[in-house]
Design a protein around this motif. Sequence first.
Motif: not given
Length: 369
Positions: A37-39, A45-46, A62-64
């Motif tokens: 979810v996100g990124g 970013v997750v 963590m970065s996508g």
Amino acid sequence: MPNDLPIRKIIHVDMDAFYASVEQMDHPELKGKALAVGGSEKRGVVAAASYEARKFGVRSAMSGIQAKRNCPELIFVKPRFDRYKDISKQVRAIFYDYTDLVEPLSLDEAYLDVTENKVGNPSASLIAKEIRTRIFKEVGITASAGISVNKFVAKIASDYNKPNGQKTVNPEEVLEFLQGLDIRKFHGVGKVTADKMYQLGIYTGEDLKSKTLEYLEDHFGKSGGYYYDLVRGIHNSEVKPNRIRKSLAAERTFTENLSSEIFMLEKLDKIAKEVAKRLEKSKVAGKTITLKIKYSDFTLQTRSKTLPYFVSNKEIILETAKDLLYQEKMSNSVRLLGISLSNLNTEDRASTLTDPSEKTVSVQLKFGF
């Protein structure tokens, strides 16, 4: 343990991979899939990862890009915070069926003091099991729980049998439980402190307990006394139903890195508007305004200014953020900007973490867990 000190029964409930679980519940086709979810696989970013994704080392914050490298089959979905808030309200409604002493930490976790409870059940473990069962049946997602004599131990215990499990640490088991833990498991011991402890040969709770108060204060300052107490099961912070907010913030990660200050100012205007909106909703104001800048190389910088008065006005927040932006030249292009307000006008009502007069030296008294 002195008989005149209260013995508490504390439950820490933590929803399992909350955002991801809600998405999988609402979209059955995502069940069993590695989900973030996100990124995205290019930016961002997750915010949360399903347990299927965690097997590949995908984690929140963590970065996508890195998440996709770890798990090429990873599916990204946009967060729906209104939906998560709605689910969180449903879960909390269940909590309040058992006690009014509920301290939410975030949308997906909370402390409950069930020493005295509405259902007349003397077993905190059975209450936790019943709450988890109801969350699954009535809401549709799973939760884990930790049960013990204080918030610190309960929080650690809730992570012990995740997902969809619980662990009870009875009073007479607390010291042994804490001594066997890796120091990194201690809530309140961050990465930097844990690394320092490792360098000092402190790897477990047992190692920490072997150090004197003087030794810990020499190496960790005032926090040394806090660590000295923790490993002895001493943490008497009560469950606070009306938890005092310490800060309020909003931030944005951009689709493309920004190198022009003109574009940054446009983004800051929107962020300041969101912060002001949240301040108004929470009916608070603050004195310290902090600008958060994350550069394209992921280095993070913060710049702060404390005003002589409380503010909640968007224009003042924005102008201060602009001053902070121009404070020094950017060292790189920017991928994220954020504005936060701290030193809020609620803090004078906040109580301290621990009242030294309430310290105890052991947790050996048995009671109905």
